[in-house]
Design a protein around this motif. Structure first.
Motif, PDB file in Angstrom:
ATOM      1  N   LYS A  68      36.978 -40.624 -16.094  1.00  9.05           N
ATOM      2  CA  LYS A  68      38.116 -39.718 -15.939  1.00  9.05           C
ATOM      3  C   LYS A  68      39.205 -40.216 -16.881  1.00  9.05           C
ATOM      4  N   VAL A  69      39.855 -39.301 -17.590  1.00 11.47           N
ATOM      5  CA  VAL A  69      40.893 -39.679 -18.541  1.00 11.47           C
ATOM      6  C   VAL A  69      42.122 -38.810 -18.310  1.00 11.47           C
ATOM      7  N   ILE A  70      43.273 -39.479 -18.184  1.00 11.98           N
ATOM      8  CA  ILE A  70      44.560 -38.796 -18.067  1.00 11.98           C
ATOM      9  C   ILE A  70      45.284 -38.992 -19.384  1.00 11.98           C
ATOM     10  N   ILE A  71      45.728 -37.894 -19.999  1.00  9.88           N
ATOM     11  CA  ILE A  71      46.458 -37.966 -21.267  1.00  9.88           C
ATOM     12  C   ILE A  71      47.844 -37.384 -21.061  1.00  9.88           C
ATOM     13  N   ASP A  72      48.838 -38.121 -21.532  1.00  8.99           N
ATOM     14  CA  ASP A  72      50.225 -37.694 -21.415  1.00  8.99           C
ATOM     15  C   ASP A  72      50.825 -37.609 -22.814  1.00  8.99           C
ATOM     16  N   TYR A  73      51.440 -36.484 -23.131  1.00  4.90           N
ATOM     17  CA  TYR A  73      52.087 -36.286 -24.428  1.00  4.90           C
ATOM     18  C   TYR A  73      53.534 -36.742 -24.327  1.00  4.90           C
ATOM     19  N   LYS A  74      53.948 -37.605 -25.256  1.00  6.80           N
ATOM     20  CA  LYS A  74      55.298 -38.155 -25.206  1.00  6.80           C
ATOM     21  C   LYS A  74      56.032 -37.972 -26.530  1.00  6.80           C
ATOM     22  N   THR A  75      57.310 -37.602 -26.430  1.00  5.60           N
ATOM     23  CA  THR A  75      58.201 -37.622 -27.591  1.00  5.60           C
ATOM     24  C   THR A  75      59.210 -38.743 -27.430  1.00  5.60           C
ATOM     25  N   GLY A  76      59.119 -39.451 -26.343  1.00  6.04           N
ATOM     26  CA  GLY A  76      60.000 -40.590 -26.064  1.00  6.04           C
ATOM     27  C   GLY A  76      59.202 -41.667 -25.373  1.00  6.04           C
ATOM     28  N   LYS A  77      59.887 -42.563 -24.732  1.00  5.50           N
ATOM     29  CA  LYS A  77      59.247 -43.679 -24.049  1.00  5.50           C
ATOM     30  C   LYS A  77      58.600 -43.216 -22.741  1.00  5.50           C
ATOM     31  N   ALA A  78      57.429 -43.749 -22.475  1.00  7.02           N
ATOM     32  CA  ALA A  78      56.737 -43.437 -21.217  1.00  7.02           C
ATOM     33  C   ALA A  78      57.451 -44.108 -20.056  1.00  7.02           C
ATOM     34  N   LYS A  79      57.467 -43.442 -18.925  1.00 10.41           N
ATOM     35  CA  LYS A  79      58.026 -44.036 -17.709  1.00 10.41           C
ATOM     36  C   LYS A  79      57.001 -45.008 -17.138  1.00 10.41           C
ATOM     37  N   GLU A  80      57.456 -46.206 -16.833  1.00  7.43           N
ATOM     38  CA  GLU A  80      56.538 -47.216 -16.310  1.00  7.43           C
ATOM     39  C   GLU A  80      55.886 -46.737 -15.015  1.00  7.43           C
ATOM     40  N   GLY A  81      54.578 -46.842 -14.979  1.00  4.40           N
ATOM     41  CA  GLY A  81      53.830 -46.469 -13.783  1.00  4.40           C
ATOM     42  C   GLY A  81      53.499 -44.991 -13.665  1.00  4.40           C
ATOM     43  N   GLN A  82      53.972 -44.166 -14.594  1.00  7.31           N
ATOM     44  CA  GLN A  82      53.766 -42.721 -14.476  1.00  7.31           C
ATOM     45  C   GLN A  82      52.284 -42.346 -14.454  1.00  7.31           C
ATOM     46  N   LEU A  83      51.508 -42.899 -15.371  1.00  8.34           N
ATOM     47  CA  LEU A  83      50.096 -42.532 -15.424  1.00  8.34           C
ATOM     48  C   LEU A  83      49.303 -43.175 -14.288  1.00  8.34           C
ATOM     49  N   ASP A  84      49.737 -44.352 -13.836  1.00  9.17           N
ATOM     50  CA  ASP A  84      49.135 -44.936 -12.634  1.00  9.17           C
ATOM     51  C   ASP A  84      49.375 -44.018 -11.439  1.00  9.17           C
ATOM     52  N   PHE A  85      50.602 -43.495 -11.331  1.00  5.74           N
ATOM     53  CA  PHE A  85      50.948 -42.579 -10.244  1.00  5.74           C
ATOM     54  C   PHE A  85      50.037 -41.347 -10.278  1.00  5.74           C
ATOM     55  N   SER A  94      44.843 -46.281  -8.691  1.00  6.38           N
ATOM     56  CA  SER A  94      45.436 -46.367 -10.026  1.00  6.38           C
ATOM     57  C   SER A  94      44.427 -46.798 -11.086  1.00  6.38           C
ATOM     58  N   GLU A  95      43.322 -47.362 -10.667  1.00  9.92           N
ATOM     59  CA  GLU A  95      42.298 -47.826 -11.608  1.00  9.92           C
ATOM     60  C   GLU A  95      41.186 -46.791 -11.816  1.00  9.92           C
ATOM     61  N   ALA A  96      41.274 -45.645 -11.187  1.00 10.06           N
ATOM     62  CA  ALA A  96      40.188 -44.665 -11.213  1.00 10.06           C
ATOM     63  C   ALA A  96      40.076 -43.901 -12.533  1.00 10.06           C
ATOM     64  N   ALA A  97      41.119 -43.904 -13.340  1.00  8.53           N
ATOM     65  CA  ALA A  97      41.103 -43.138 -14.578  1.00  8.53           C
ATOM     66  C   ALA A  97      41.621 -43.972 -15.741  1.00  8.53           C
ATOM     67  N   GLU A  98      41.071 -43.698 -16.906  1.00  8.96           N
ATOM     68  CA  GLU A  98      41.612 -44.274 -18.137  1.00  8.96           C
ATOM     69  C   GLU A  98      42.892 -43.509 -18.449  1.00  8.96           C
ATOM     70  N   LYS A  99      43.920 -44.207 -18.904  1.00  9.13           N
ATOM     71  CA  LYS A  99      45.219 -43.575 -19.140  1.00  9.13           C
ATOM     72  C   LYS A  99      45.609 -43.716 -20.604  1.00  9.13           C
ATOM     73  N   ILE A 100      45.906 -42.567 -21.234  1.00  9.21           N
ATOM     74  CA  ILE A 100      46.206 -42.532 -22.667  1.00  9.21           C
ATOM     75  C   ILE A 100      47.488 -41.743 -22.893  1.00  9.21           C
ATOM     76  N   LYS A 117      50.820 -55.583 -18.501  1.00 11.63           N
ATOM     77  CA  LYS A 117      51.698 -54.524 -18.018  1.00 11.63           C
ATOM     78  C   LYS A 117      51.627 -54.445 -16.495  1.00 11.63           C
ATOM     79  N   LYS A 118      52.767 -54.321 -15.867  1.00  9.71           N
ATOM     80  CA  LYS A 118      52.817 -54.185 -14.413  1.00  9.71           C
ATOM     81  C   LYS A 118      52.222 -52.834 -14.025  1.00  9.71           C
ATOM     82  N   ARG A 119      51.268 -52.850 -13.105  1.00  9.59           N
ATOM     83  CA  ARG A 119      50.589 -51.637 -12.673  1.00  9.59           C
ATOM     84  C   ARG A 119      51.167 -51.140 -11.359  1.00  9.59           C
TER      85      ARG A 119
END
Length: 127
Positions: A68-85, A94-100, A117-119
């Motif tokens: 499973k892969v979660i992809i987030d498009y960013k024009t700025g800095k990612a929020k810490e923990g967002q993709l884990d959430f 939080s470990e169930a998907a690869e986060k990109i 990185k803090k998860r």
């Protein structure tokens, strides 16, 4: 439409992003390709006594036979923990998907799973 997506459409054509994804999943059969996946979930925290409603919107969710892969498009800095959430919300862990992250300014995909990185975890959400 998300500002990052508008910028992506103009600066980095779909073909470039599609080439990356084709290469990444060349060995896998994609089962689910879901842009702007939204999820509302009622979770119970704090010893089963406090219901909390969690919600989020993932820019792109891809599920294949093997991952499973979660992809987030960013024009700025990612929020810490967002993709884990998002992984916790969608898959319960939080470990169930690869986060990109797709960095729109640099036009490249980057792993969100950097060493040290803090998860965010289910347990830390309970706190």
């Amino acid at each position: 439409m998300n500002g990052a997506l508008v910028y992506l459409s103009e600066a980095f054509p779909v073909e470039n992003r599609a080439t990356y994804l084709r290469e990444k999943f060349k060995e896998d059969k994609i089962i689910k390709f879901a842009p702007e996946t939204e999820k509302d979930e009622n979770k119970v925290f704090l010893n089963e006594s406090v219901p909390v409603k969690l919600n989020g919107k993932v820019d792109l969710l891809i599920e294949s036979q093997n991952r499973k892969v979660i992809i987030d498009y960013k024009t700025g800095k990612a929020k810490e923990g967002q993709l884990d959430f998002y992984s916790i919300l969608l898959f319960g862990n939080s470990e169930a998907a690869e986060k990109i992250i797709f960095n729109a300014f640099e036009g490249k995909f980057e792993s969100d799973e950097k060493e040290g990185k803090k998860r965010l975890t289910c347990e830390s959400l309970k706190e």
